[in-house]
Write a protein that holds these residues in place. Structure first.
Motif, short mmCIF file in Angstrom:
data_model
loop_
_atom_site.label_atom_id
_atom_site.label_comp_id
_atom_site.label_asym_id
_atom_site.label_seq_id
_atom_site.Cartn_x
_atom_site.Cartn_y
_atom_site.Cartn_z
N GLN A 309 10.47 51.76 5.54
CA GLN A 309 11.69 51.44 4.63
C GLN A 309 12.67 52.37 4.28
N GLU A 310 13.73 52.34 4.42
CA GLU A 310 14.15 52.91 3.12
C GLU A 310 15.80 52.57 3.30
N ILE A 311 16.42 53.25 2.26
CA ILE A 311 18.26 52.11 2.05
C ILE A 311 18.96 53.32 2.35
N TYR A 312 20.34 53.29 3.06
CA TYR A 312 21.58 53.50 3.55
C TYR A 312 22.38 53.43 2.87
N LEU A 313 23.45 54.74 1.93
CA LEU A 313 24.21 53.62 1.69
C LEU A 313 25.35 54.68 2.03
N GLU A 314 26.08 53.96 2.81
CA GLU A 314 27.17 54.16 4.15
C GLU A 314 28.38 53.73 3.49
N HIS A 315 28.36 52.72 2.47
CA HIS A 315 29.62 52.44 1.98
C HIS A 315 29.54 52.04 0.42
N THR A 316 30.90 52.20 -0.11
CA THR A 316 31.00 52.13 -1.78
C THR A 316 31.64 51.16 -2.01
N SER A 317 31.78 50.03 -1.06
CA SER A 317 31.66 48.75 -1.62
C SER A 317 31.01 47.39 -1.51
N GLY A 318 31.06 46.21 -1.23
CA GLY A 318 29.69 45.43 -0.87
C GLY A 318 29.87 45.22 0.48
N ILE A 319 28.60 45.32 1.49
CA ILE A 319 28.96 44.63 3.00
C ILE A 319 28.82 43.62 3.23
N SER A 320 30.00 43.24 4.09
CA SER A 320 30.30 42.05 4.40
C SER A 320 29.51 41.58 6.19
N HIS A 321 28.90 42.46 6.38
CA HIS A 321 28.45 42.01 8.12
C HIS A 321 27.64 43.73 8.26
N ALA A 322 26.90 43.27 9.31
CA ALA A 322 25.94 44.06 9.07
C ALA A 322 24.67 44.60 11.16
N LYS A 323 24.81 44.62 11.44
CA LYS A 323 24.32 44.19 13.12
C LYS A 323 24.12 45.70 13.71
N PHE A 324 22.60 45.30 14.44
CA PHE A 324 21.94 45.99 14.87
C PHE A 324 22.93 46.52 16.41
N SER A 325 22.46 47.85 17.15
CA SER A 325 23.38 47.64 18.94
C SER A 325 22.52 47.51 19.22
N HIS A 326 22.24 47.25 20.84
CA HIS A 326 21.63 46.27 21.99
C HIS A 326 20.20 46.40 21.97
N LYS A 327 20.67 48.80 21.98
CA LYS A 327 19.47 48.97 22.23
C LYS A 327 18.50 49.07 20.33
N GLY A 328 19.15 49.47 19.38
CA GLY A 328 18.12 48.86 18.19
C GLY A 328 18.44 50.56 17.46
N ASN A 329 18.65 51.01 17.82
CA ASN A 329 19.12 52.31 17.19
C ASN A 329 20.65 53.08 16.36
#
Length: 707
Positions: A309-329
């Motif tokens: 398990q890993e944490i990713y810091l893609e954003h500098t404000s609160g997450i509202s939505h997050a979705k895996f792609s169809h192939k999952g990667n």
């Protein structure tokens, strides 16, 4: 390979053969081949086209053509099936002939009915299923005659059409393919195998380097190797077909239709988006000293072994939505500044961010058949189609002006088609008998395919209130769509007629004492794996399972303890007292970013999970307002488990067992309240949890073979 891919392959190979014949000068063979293609009885193995052909014979009262075509299908396909399906084939044939008589009666073609019995009466005499039908020509009103009335209902016709379509689709999905088609499948499978080998090598290296929380690296490796393989699409289709046709209880008043889809033109303009790359993104932070040994009550405890398990810091404000792609990667995520980021948590680095032109993002969805297209809904009528390869917005759809807020998007698993729900822009928790809109768009033609308006007048006919749709999901073959709305109503739509064929309301349960908190808003509605049932999670935390074959009949009910979470923080605190694991900018010192003055309407980031809202004037940060709970629920592919925002005051993901509603596994907590979860099973089990501090944790799991 899905039906869309097979059909595309047929078209390509047909064209290649024609090109080759012309190149060789085989003009006579070319003309013969082209003629046979035009008169293709197999209709390129598309169930819709075959059913359309059968119904054409019926509408033309061509009984000989109908029987001849059915005999062709029987000889070509049905006779090669396992013996257990012969009864189903016979029943389909019988019901098809009965529909021929029903249609002729409806069209007042009594001579065709008499002609049918003159020709086939001797053959049908003595068949118990036809005994009462000899009296059909002499019935004064067969629509109310108890011997025939059910066959004159739209529900019966629609259910028969759906069942026949599913049966044909299952046959075509499982039949052996010629070498020309298999070549492309083998190529795809080689690529998949290479990706799996690469992933496995990376995990082995991680274990050897001591990057995972394991006591014995060899044990972890063995668990990965021995993990039961996910069924292929072919196997899933066959399992669903068996579940459908082996089902003994067939009293469902469900429906289907052969009504043709109406395609309307769409002259929406295309606008470019500013794409830029953030060199600080894609920075995983490995988790250390995570305690996953918490004791939970009930059975099936800790059904998954956490590999990494890993944490990713893609954003500098609160997450509202997050979705895996169809192939999952890949993952697409959106924050409260309405910045959408597309990034990879495994494999080759992929990172891009999308400036959404000052529009509030209300929902995200990946195109179901590839990772090429990505869809974003807004509260200003737009559904933006983003092409990952060209890194640009390639099209923009516009909803009706009366319904500018796009609530939810879901893509068909087999066609270039997506459905979206939209509503009036005003946010009102007291919505009741307020219009909503459901639309399907074709991603190939880029035009509207069908439109359905939920309006107050429908309440008089159904007895159910109408409200904007919160959740929607296609079934496995894209022929049905289940929806759930703000007032607890479930509807199943037939995509061909685009009308509800079943509908019922959660509050009308009389034999189950459901929790009364919440407004009846449905957070998730989806088909079970075998598609005999519908799972529903509402904002009160109730998980209910409903029968498709007996609409409105509840199969099971349980309460998801901990969902939605109780208020965690007081209005005077904007973040947890636990120190953050990374240096925060001024825009991340509070829940709402201070660098944007946009009013974010897709989600109300708050300091708790109360009801009602009070604006404190600080750039949109609200105290005690509502969080959008729809992104907080995600089912596993086999629907045996559901992941929700739950423990530790909303800072922790919880996995529940759907059969009992028991908590069976807790994920590592975040430093702030969670706002989004998702689950993919494409390459093993991976789940994500997104939080108010802008962090996204990806947890890779394998099924614990000891449970």
């Amino acid at each position: 390979m899905d039906s869309f891919q097979v059909d595309s392959s047929f078209q390509q190979i047909d064209e290649l053969i024609k090109e080759y014949l012309l190149f060789r000068g085989f003009s006579a063979t070319f003309r013969s081949f082209e003629s046979e293609c035009r008169n293709d009885k197999d209709k390129r193995f598309q169930a819709d086209k075959i059913i359309e052909e059968l119904y054409t014979f019926i509408t033309n009262s061509d009984i000989n053509g109908l029987i001849d075509y059915w005999k062709y299908l029987d000889l070509r396909y049905f006779s090669r099936l396992d013996a257990r399906f012969f009864g189903s084939v016979k029943k389909f044939e019988e019901d098809l002939l009965k529909y021929y008589l029903v249609y002729a009666t409806q069209q007042k073609r009594r001579e065709k009915v008499l002609e049918f019995f003159d020709a086939f009466g001797t053959e049908l005499n003595g068949n118990s299923g036809w005994t009462k039908w000899f009296g059909l020509p002499f019935s004064r009103d067969p629509t109310i005659d108890p011997n025939y009335d059910i066959f004159f209902t739209k529900q019966w016709l629609e259910m028969f059409t759906i069942s026949l379509h599913n049966f044909l689709s299952a046959i075509f999905q499982n039949m052996p393919l010629p070498s020309l088609l298999c070549f492309n499948i083998d190529r795809i499978q080689r690529y998949v195998l290479e990706d799996e080998i690469k992933t496995l090598r990376n995990e082995i290296n991680s274990i050897k380097n001591g990057k995972t929380e394991t006591g014995n690296g060899d044990t972890e490796f063995k668990l990965k190797i021995n993990k039961p393989q996910e069924p292929t699409n072919y196997t899933k289709m066959l399992q669903r077909a068996r579940a459908l046709f082996d089902q003994k209880d067939r009293n469902a008043p469900s429906r289907s239709s052969t009504t043709s889809n109406k395609v309307n033109s769409d002259n929406n303009s295309v606008k470019s988006a500013e794409i830029y790359t953030d060199d600080l993104c894609l920075t995983p932070i490995s988790e250390y000293a995570i305690d996953n040994s918490q004791e939970l009550p009930g059975e099936d405890i800790n059904p998954f072994t956490i590999m990494n398990q890993e944490i990713y810091l893609e954003h500098t404000s609160g997450i509202s939505h997050a979705k895996f792609s169809h192939k999952g990667n890949l993952i697409a995520s959106c924050d409260t500044d309405n910045i959408v980021s597309i990034w990879s948590y495994s494999g080759a680095p992929v990172k891009s961010k999308i400036d959404n032109l000052n529009l509030n993002i209300t929902c995200l969805e990946w195109e179901s058949r590839s990772d090429k297209l990505f869809l974003m809904g807004t509260d200003e009528r737009f559904v933006k189609i983003y092409n990952k390869e060209s890194r640009s917005i390639v099209h923009e759809f516009q909803t009706d002006g009366h319904f500018p807020r796009v609530k939810q998007i879901n893509c068909s698993p087999v066609e270039p088609l997506f459905a979206c729900s939209s509503s009036p822009k005003e946010v009102d928790d007291g919505w009741n008998n307020v219009n909503g809109l459901l639309i399907t768009w074709n991603l190939k033609t880029m035009m509207i395919q069908d439109k359905f308006i939920l309006e107050p007048s429908m309440s008089k006919a159904s007895g159910l209130p109408v409200a904007p749709i919160e959740t929607l999901q296609f079934n496995h073959n894209g022929q049905m769509l289940v929806t759930g709305d703000r007032v607890g109503c479930i509807r199943i739509f037939d995509i061909r007629s685009f009308k509800p064929i079943m509908e019922w309301s959660l509050p009308k349960i009389t034999n189950i004492s459901l929790s009364k908190k919440g407004n009846g808003v449905i957070c998730s509605s989806r088909f079970s794996f075998d598609e005999n049932n519908i799972y529903v999670v509402d904002e009160a935390g109730d998980l209910t399972q409903w029968s498709i074959h007996k609409p409105g009949t509840i199969i099971s009910h349980s309460h998801l303890n901990g969902f939605p979470p109780s208020p965690l923080l007081s209005p005077n605190h904007a973040s947890l007292t636990k120190p953050s694991f990374r240096k925060r900018t001024s825009s991340t010192s509070s829940v709402r970013s201070t660098k944007s003055n946009k009013s974010f309407s897709g989600i109300y980031l708050t300091n708790g999970f109360g009801s009602g809202s009070t604006n404190n004037g600080n750039n949109g940060v609200t105290n005690g307002g509502n969080l959008n709970k729809v992104p907080m629920v995600s089912f596993s592919n086999d629907t045996k488990h559901v992941l929700c925002v739950g423990g530790n005051g909303g800072c922790q993901g919880v996995i529940y067992q759907t059969s009992t509603g028991n908590q069976v596994q807790l994920l590592a907590p975040h430093n702030s309240v969670l706002t989004a979860v998702d689950w993919t099973t494409v390459n093993g089990n991976s789940v994500l949890t997104g939080a108010m501090d802008g962090s996204v944790r990806v947890t890779k799991m394998v099924t614990d073979i000891s449970t």
